[in-house]
Design an enzyme around this catalytic site. Structure first.
Site, mmCIF file in Angstrom:
data_model
loop_
_atom_site.group_PDB
_atom_site.id
_atom_site.type_symbol
_atom_site.label_atom_id
_atom_site.label_comp_id
_atom_site.label_asym_id
_atom_site.label_seq_id
_atom_site.Cartn_x
_atom_site.Cartn_y
_atom_site.Cartn_z
ATOM 1 N N ALA C 244 -15.384 8.383 25.111
ATOM 2 C CA ALA C 244 -16.542 9.107 25.652
ATOM 3 C C ALA C 244 -16.529 10.581 25.226
ATOM 4 O O ALA C 244 -15.602 11.050 24.569
ATOM 5 C CB ALA C 244 -16.552 8.987 27.165
ATOM 6 N N HIS C 245 -17.542 11.277 25.638
ATOM 7 C CA HIS C 245 -17.721 12.666 25.179
ATOM 8 C C HIS C 245 -16.612 13.590 25.668
ATOM 9 O O HIS C 245 -16.149 13.497 26.778
ATOM 10 C CB HIS C 245 -19.091 13.240 25.544
ATOM 11 C CG HIS C 245 -19.532 13.105 26.956
ATOM 12 N ND1 HIS C 245 -20.755 13.579 27.373
ATOM 13 C CD2 HIS C 245 -18.948 12.557 28.046
ATOM 14 C CE1 HIS C 245 -20.895 13.320 28.649
ATOM 15 N NE2 HIS C 245 -19.822 12.706 29.073
#
EC number: 2.3.1.191
Lengths: 346, 346, 346
Positions: C244-245
């Site tokens: 994820a980011h």
């Protein structure tokens, strides 16, 4: 507006295909399949689950596929057969617009190596890339954007939906269905550690799929390190599944979505893996093993049966209390043992 | 070197967009968004979480988005509004280079069916394939390599990033964002067993996405067996998510990465599913249900609230002891019961 | 039929490459790598695991890579070195057909922006799209159907297999290997809630991969919200992984298949995450942490070591009894405590 020509069949035609007993007008035409509750007069419905028997009498269907035991309750023409669900499965393909479209040829934007051998009546979509030495059997449909690597073989009657990637040196049997985003033959995850960092091991094996294999959207089957990853005939693989290098899956097993199987594990024939199941590497699961959803299996399973791991879900507040106790479980067991001993001694 | 033209906005413009109260020079320009700690004099920062309040006084930002309660502590011009995080979200789009690029038209290498209806100001990237009967609304951007199957509808203002695959007969609402590698409308996992092997059931339904739906990279949403898989408006789906056939997701629910939902399950409105959550098939989750990460839900949830399963992580040596005891848990409970009885009897 | 020219090497050449001690004929040629049991007279086999020592004497291999301690038991010419598995890894690349194919140039169907900077000896496959401002280093191979977004940098010697998607503004180091279906730089999952619905937060950061990173098939690494998602050098990522980011992965860590890591979590150097492991967001795992397969980690781990969660698998009937008791675990613990107290009081 719809680009598909409507299809329809008479009940007589359908009865003949299924070898079913027709009670009603053989010339009545149906143009769709539906559930008992949604069906209209142009639809064929089916009763395959006793839970839906209550909807039979009130169905608006033009005709119904039904077990002989429930034929009497049917308010409309019917096709009677012992396994209505199987009958529904068989007829469903008649109503699939993909099967009713005129077959295209090789699209002008496809890049097909001169050394590829492409069979009869093969459709190759826009922007496909078919590399050197590829063999594509008769009656295949290769959707737009597919890439098939060198020396790969695709068996007759297979369908690759759009944007499927098959690496080099892969063998795919007859009548395969590969869904979009699936990747067959990417490298297995193999590295040697030199004490400081990972040294990649070239994955020199391939992947071999038997006949009648289906692979869902965005699933990946990695190529073997040495020797092939082997998927048996009739194996059905759902979406988002990961199969690592040198795994073997026996014939007619089914893997639900999000399953992950680590390297060199062997799954038997007629196994069922529920959604999200994980199998560690180098295991053996015998034929006929079922594993329920999201279970992790870290040891071989040598007896057929149903296997599970995990805990059931509950409210978070209840769960927090129990999960804390799980961390004390060994201590709890020891305290219980001491108490039993003390009790005996009193 | 950078191919994007730099963008900048005055604080006055930004205050007007957010209907925020500006304290400071309305003509001051900012050309980027940043955190309090990383921001430079050309950046707008934001304070949305009390934990970062300590960084406010020392920020190097040119201006700050801030709640009125913290305005006084601000060492620079500020935009005051009640929900600075929402303000940041709204302004973020101004600084996205994708929104500041000149719109292209239909690329010369795209294959667009003559029977497709393409709206105004639509960009269609290189090597896209738009099949017969497709409708694409105004102001859509279809990235390179996308394939959109026959009779699919894409609502106005939608963006499909590169290499998205949408099958035939899918309906996508307005302002959708579909990320690369996502696949909408692949076959659901439906088979009838004939006693020996699996007979495929053609998946005759479609997929319907409401307005303002986002789907992350490599996620898959399968088409219905009969009837559509339904994704409500405002639903946000992260990467690597699998949604099986005939699932229904209510409006404004959010699904984090690696979630898997089995067939025909209905998730309510405003639900939150944590990363890796699995839902069995044919369940109902009412509105407002939250499930924490990697929980498996095998029963319907009819009360809003937070739900969990699993055990917390611990050192492997500790875990091994407890996991062994888990296998004895029923026996432990029975021994405890006997002990209680014996204790009462003494 | 096979489109690859056969390759072969003399034992003398291989000994020199590995700096290994050759016992046997330096002019003997081998044309394949294999296991001890599968190898034929044209193959080089290896003994890297004591469990296979029993197969050494009977191997049909033309030559064997072996530790000096086992050299005597070898029935054929041998290459002795201290780490035969590492030797096998190094030699494996010599036998990879992908490394023995003539390099192509830029395919005529590729769309390469005039503002892209493409290095020397770069192969760009059919239907690739290379957007404005992209830099591709020397000796890269970009497979068919890849899309590389604006201003992205791909380091020298990298290989992108077919149908990889890299968004704009991504930096990839040298010698990267990205497998088909992988997506680098899709949006992180970031939204602000306005009380009624989700407001998207534009993901303005990028992704940065160090040197020698490998990413498996269908894996996704999301771009940062502000600032980059960071993958260190030598990091190996298997298939179906979601990052994820703003996650950070330290150098030389390895992530097995189906791992999911939530936003802003930092994984140290030399960590090992087993298949299906989930890490919650905003955690820190120090260097040298190992997490076993399918464990969920919801708290930071500050000490190196091996960590686990979950329960072992068992038969479903046994599991049902224990899983029910898990829900009573807190109550069981309390009852035990009462019993202990009562016992003391008697």
């Amino acid at each position: 507006m719809n680009s598909d020509a409507a299809v329809s069949y008479t009940l007589g035609e359908l009865a003949e295909r299924l070898d079913a007993r027709l009670i009603g007008d053989a010339d009545l035409r149906v143009s769709g399949l539906s559930t008992l509750t949604d069906a209209g007069p142009g639809d064929l419905a089916f009763l395959a689950n006793r839970a839906y028997l209550k909807y039979l009498a009130g169905t608006g269907a033009g005709a119904v596929l039904v077990h002989p035991a429930h034929g009497e309750a049917c308010p409309c023409p019917r096709l009677e057969l012992d396994n209505p669900y199987l009958g529904y499965a068989k007829l469903s393909h008649l109503f699939d617009p993909l099967n009713n479209r005129p077959r295209q040829a090789v699209h002008s934007t496809a890049t097909v190596s001169p050394s590829a051998a492409v069979g009869e009546r093969v459709e190759i979509g826009a922007n496909c890339v078919i590399e050197a030495g590829v063999e594509i059997g008769d009656d295949c449909v290769i959707g737009p954007g597919c890439v098939i690597g060198a020396d790969t073989v695709v068996g007759a009657g297979s369908r690759l939906h759009a944007n499927v990637t098959v690496y080099h040196g892969v063998t795919i049997g007859k009548r395969a269905i590969l869904h979009s985003g699936s990747v067959i033959g990417g490298d297995g995850f193999g590295f040697a550690h030199d004490g400081k960092q990972w040294e990649k091991i070239a994955q020199l094996g391939g992947v071999s799929l038997g006949d009648d294999v289906e692979v869902g959207s965005c699933s990946s089957i990695d190529r073997g390190a040495l020797g092939d990853t082997l998927i048996g005939s009739g194996v059905k693989i759902d979406s988002q599944v990961q199969i690592a290098h040198n795994v073997q899956i026996g014939d007619h097993s089914a893997l639900a979505g999000c399953v992950g199987i680590a390297g060199s594990t062997k799954v038997g024939r007629h196994c069922l893996l529920g959604g999200g199941v994980g199998l560690s590497g180098h295991l053996t699961l015998t034929d006929g093993v079922q594993v329920t959803g999201m279970s992790l299996v870290t040891n071989s399973i040598l007896e057929p049966g149903v296997y599970s791991s995990g805990t059931g879900s509950m409210s978070n507040s209840q769960w927090r209390k129990n999960a804390v106790r799980f961390k004390q479980l060994d201590e709890i067991a020891k305290r219980l043992h001491r108490l039993e001993r003390d009790m005996r001694d009193t």
